[in-house]
Design a protein around this motif. Structure first.
Motif, short mmCIF file in Angstrom:
data_model
loop_
_atom_site.label_atom_id
_atom_site.label_comp_id
_atom_site.label_asym_id
_atom_site.label_seq_id
_atom_site.Cartn_x
_atom_site.Cartn_y
_atom_site.Cartn_z
N ARG A 172 0.67 -1.19 -0.13
CA ARG A 172 0.03 -0.03 0.07
C ARG A 172 0.84 1.33 0.09
NH1 ARG A 172 -2.21 -3.41 4.05
NH2 ARG A 172 -4.33 -4.29 3.33
N GLY A 173 0.32 2.38 -0.34
CA GLY A 173 0.98 3.64 -0.28
C GLY A 173 1.61 3.89 1.50
N PRO A 174 2.31 4.72 1.81
CA PRO A 174 3.02 5.35 3.11
C PRO A 174 2.09 5.47 3.87
CG PRO A 174 3.47 6.82 1.38
CD PRO A 174 2.68 5.79 0.51
N LEU A 175 2.26 5.63 5.14
CA LEU A 175 1.22 6.33 6.09
C LEU A 175 1.67 7.87 6.20
CD1 LEU A 175 -0.51 6.55 8.29
CD2 LEU A 175 1.16 5.51 10.08
N VAL A 176 1.07 8.82 5.88
CA VAL A 176 1.36 10.19 5.89
C VAL A 176 0.64 10.79 7.36
CG1 VAL A 176 1.44 12.51 5.05
CG2 VAL A 176 1.95 10.41 3.82
N THR A 219 -1.45 1.62 6.95
CA THR A 219 -0.47 2.15 5.84
C THR A 219 -1.44 2.37 4.85
OG1 THR A 219 -0.05 0.13 4.75
CG2 THR A 219 1.72 1.00 6.51
N GLY A 220 -0.87 3.41 4.18
CA GLY A 220 -1.86 3.89 2.91
C GLY A 220 -2.80 4.89 3.19
N GLU A 253 -6.77 1.13 6.25
CA GLU A 253 -5.94 1.47 5.28
C GLU A 253 -6.61 2.11 4.15
OE1 GLU A 253 -7.84 -2.56 4.24
OE2 GLU A 253 -6.72 -1.79 5.80
N GLU A 254 -5.84 3.09 3.49
CA GLU A 254 -6.30 3.82 2.31
C GLU A 254 -7.43 5.00 2.70
OE1 GLU A 254 -7.03 1.09 -0.87
OE2 GLU A 254 -5.00 0.42 -0.70
#
Length: 89
Positions: free
Chosen positions: A38-42, A57-58, A75-76
Motif C-alpha cells: 500500500r502507499g505510505p502512512l502520512v 498504511t496507505g 488502510e487507504e
C-alpha cells in the motif's frame, strides 16, 4: 537490520514536534498473512494518538488528529485537518 519500534517512535515524535509530516514506508510484502503493498502512512503535525490506536498504511491524515483510546483507522483513508475519532476530551 530493522529499526527498533522505540527508535521509529522517537523519530516520528521529532518530526511531528518540528511541524513536519510523519511519513512511514509501505507495508512489507513479506509480512505475515501476505500483506499487499500500500502507499505510505502520512501523519500531519500536531497529532495526538491515545493508547491502543492503530493506523494502517496507505492512509493520509492532515494536521491535528485527535483519537480516543483503541481507535482503528483502516488502510487507504484520507482524513483532513483537525479530525477527532472516537471518544476524546
Amino acid at each position: 537490520m530493522a529499526d527498533s519500534p522505540q527508535r521509529l517512535a522517537a523519530e516520528a515524535d521529532r518530526e511531528l514536534e518540528e511541524g513536519r509530516p510523519c511519513v512511514r514506508p509501505r507495508s512489507d510484502p513479506r509480512a505475515p498473512g501476505g500483506a499487499r503493498r500500500r502507499g505510505p502512512l502520512v501523519l500531519g503535525p500536531g497529532a495526538h494518538l491515545r493508547s491502543g490506536s492503530v493506523i494502517y498504511t496507505g492512509t493520509t491524515i492532515g494536521s491535528g488528529l485527535n483519537t480516543g483510546h483503541n481507535v482503528i483507522i483502516r488502510e487507504e483513508c484520507m482524513l483532513g485537518d483537525d479530525v477527532r475519532s472516537g471518544p476524546t476530551r
